[in-house]
Structures are given as C-alpha cells and as structure tokens.
Scaffold this active site. Sequence first.
Site, PDB file in Angstrom:
ATOM      1  CB  SER A 194      -0.966  -0.041   1.187  1.00  0.00           C
ATOM      2  OG  SER A 194      -2.005   0.910   1.037  1.00  0.00           O
ATOM      3  CD  GLU A 320      -5.499  -4.164  -3.576  1.00  0.00           C
ATOM      4  OE1 GLU A 320      -5.607  -3.745  -2.409  1.00  0.00           O
ATOM      5  OE2 GLU A 320      -4.459  -4.680  -4.020  1.00  0.00           O
ATOM      6  CG  HIS A 418      -5.749  -2.384   0.746  1.00  0.00           C
ATOM      7  ND1 HIS A 418      -4.922  -2.338  -0.346  1.00  0.00           N
ATOM      8  CD2 HIS A 418      -5.242  -1.483   1.639  1.00  0.00           C
ATOM      9  CE1 HIS A 418      -3.962  -1.449  -0.131  1.00  0.00           C
ATOM     10  NE2 HIS A 418      -4.123  -0.931   1.072  1.00  0.00           N
TER      11      HIS A 418
END
Length: 483
Positions: A194, A320, A418
């Site tokens: 990320s 995600e 995610h």
Amino acid sequence: MTGIADRIAETDRGRVRGMTQGEVISFRGIPYAASPVGELRFAPPQPHRGWTGLREAVQAGPAVPQAASRLEGVMGSRVPDWSEDGCLTVNVHTPVRAFRDDAARPVLVWWHGGGFSSGSGGWDWYDGGRLAALGDIVVVTANYRVGPLGYLYLPEIGAANLGPQDQAAVLRWVRDNIASFGGDPREVTVGGQSAGAYSALSLALDPQTSGLVTRVLLQSGPFGLPPQDPRNAADNAETYLRLLGIPGGADTAKVLRALPVEQLLSAYGRLARQPARPGDAAPPMYPVLGGPGVPRDLRRALADGALEGKSLLIGTTRDEATAFCAFDPRIQNLTSAGALDLLTGQLGEQAHEVYQRKAARLPRATPAQVFTAVQADELFHNGSLEIADHHAAGGNAAYVYRFDYQPAEDEHALGATHCAELPFLFNTFDAYPDSPMLGRPTDAERALGHTFATAVAEFVTTGSVNDWLPYTPATAARIRHFG
C-alpha cells in the site's frame, strides 16, 4: 560479525545484541536516526549520537505518534504504542546460520502501509523472522514518520516529505551496516504494501536512492494516486495551522515544535474528517511532487527509464477497495445514479462508460459493488498493470500476481480485500485475531502462505521465481493467482 552465542552485531553507532528465536536472530528497535523531538520535530532526520557499551535490541521501538488506522475494521485493532522519543528505528531479522558462515544474504527492506497516516515496522503483523528463516534472507522493517509529523508541507521550516527522507535514511543505514548482520548491501530488494509500495517505488526511482536498490517488490500500491501537488499540499498545511489555532505572523516552527503531539494528531484528525466524497482514499497529507524523495512524477520517471535494470515483482488483491467501501453507508446505499455521479467527479466524461463496462462484467452486482470494483481498478489494479506492462516491454524481468484468498466466513463481503496477503507473506496469522479479512486460517491457508512467501523470497534472492513465467505486456495468462 561475532559468534552465534553472543548474538551481537556492530553498527556505526554502537554494538547491539539480538534475540535468537528458532532459526532466526532478531535485532529490534535499533535507532537509525536521532529522536525527532524538540528542534528535530518537523526537521529532516539527523544522525543518532550512538551509545557506549552493548545495547539490548530485543524489543521494537515505539511507533511514530498516530491516530488509529481507518482499516481497523478490516485488519483488527491495535493497542497504541507510540512515542516521539525513540521512534525512528529499524528491526533486522537474520538467519542464525548467517552468523556461522561468511556468505552474505540478500536483503529485503520492507515498508508498512497505513495510508501515510499510521503503521509501524515493529508491529507483530510485519514480523520478518519467519520470512527470513524460510528464504535464508535478511529482512529489515522500519518506522518512518507518518501523518502530519511525516507529511506536513511547510518547506519554509524544513518540513517537506519527511517520511520519504526517513526512508532514505534507512536505506543508507542498510548500506552502511547490514553486512554486520549477514546481509549483502549490493543485493537489496526494496518492497512494501500500500503506502509502503508507493514508498518503495519512489525510492527505486529517485536518483538519490535508486543506486541502493537492486530489486523492487510492490504489493497493492495506490498508483492511481499521483503525488500531491505542492499547491494543494500548501493549502492543506494552511488549513491545518488554522485548525491548530496558530495565528498568521507567528513563529510557526517554534509553535509547532512546542505543542503537545496529541494536539497535532487531533487537528490532523479534524482535517481528515472534513467533507470528502465517498470513496476518496487520499489522505490530506502524503508525498508531495518536487519534494525530497519525489523529485518528479512517478509515471514520468518510469517513462524516462528510471527503473530500468531492476527486477520487479508487483501485485494486488482481487477486491482491494472493499476495505475502504464496505463499512461506509454512503457507498453501500448508492443508487446507479449516485454511483455515476461520484465516478463522474473522479473520472470525468469516461465515468459512464467505465461504470457500464464494469456492471456488464458483474451482472448481479449492486451499484455499491460496481462502484467498489471500479475504485479497485482505478486506484490499484490499473496502475500496477501499467507499471508491469511498461517494465516488461523494456525487456526487464517482471512478475505479476493477483491474491484471491477470501475467508470462508465473510460477513462483510470483503472478498480478497486490501491487506489480505500480509499474514500469508510473514506467516503471522496468529497476530490477527478476529480479523475479518483473514477469518480463521486452516492448514490450507498456512500452506498458501508458505507458497506465497517462498515465491517472494526466491525473488529477493535471485530476481526471478521458480516455475513462474515472467510477465509479458497485456498477458493475463502470465499473472499468477494465489488463493
């Protein structure tokens, strides 16, 4: 290096003693820079004064001051463990056998995510010990300043991309010290997830640090987010100072350095909560274009060949954006018209076409699910594939993955959301109790983690992965799926 019984390593600031845990020796909480307190708050990282005698390196340093992560609902909550004093530290996990032979191991320097606002390299989520043992590699994690302490843009007082400056200082620390821990400073993979992936790519592209990077591992990078424009960053800084009640004409640096850090975090929280469109994942402060560590736009740097010659492993999770959308009632209650309105604000005239194309591929999806899937593409999937396509087209080694695992019990319909791959990479399943993204892992999940982590370790070691064909542009069949 000294003998295994001592578990001692020499650094350029003093000797440290780690702790043996199975096949790994872990050195935690080693300072790589002076504490960013007093006059050093909102200043570039400065060298640590060092220490005399032997420093016990058995406990991670405190996290950088921060508010709770907005992804707690997905990953699980953390007990606050932060302090400005002593927060700029690294953690080094090295195989025991590295202290028994003279072979230098490849190194993975891995950055945590957290939206440039939260996270810590010392958390058990990201403990690199098992990965180091599995791959016979050295794993380094570190803290860097986040939120206003790391990304407030006031260059007139020396505050500009301090988080990236911290990260660059870590890479220089690795260059100068990692051989003492059995690592090879000429074989350094920089990776992260990320915001950490965004950081890793920036470090690999920046001329000031690119020479310290051999390979690049990018997990779920928000590459659809361009670096912040300096004018927008300056506007956010002005609003932030107003929320802090700092009057015009004041000695801004002096006032900011004197305020309690809790007050700085509180004002940042109010800034982050100011009206934003649903689905907007950008924090109010993040890397600024033209500042230290981000001298030019990432896409321009890629086009100019700044990543040439470095092997790349890049990937995303399948779903995600559910992490950002599943718990937002403004998104979950969207109608088709409402979803189109939001997407038009983001994408302009192409919004209708993008929405309809995604809806056709998801015929049973609600407007919220279509919107969420588009968000995943725009922020994560498309940018990652663009990077892979460009890199492979230039004849560089590139490997692309998609992480598809989703928990058997998925109450919030997160899917493969995610952060879902993190416990699999580090084999830290037990550090995620009651985490909705993970569920209750079985032997099958642990086996999947072994496969995924082995692939990453092979990449760190050789720049390639056994039984995995390199990616070629626009070739979905070359994307390896996990899950």
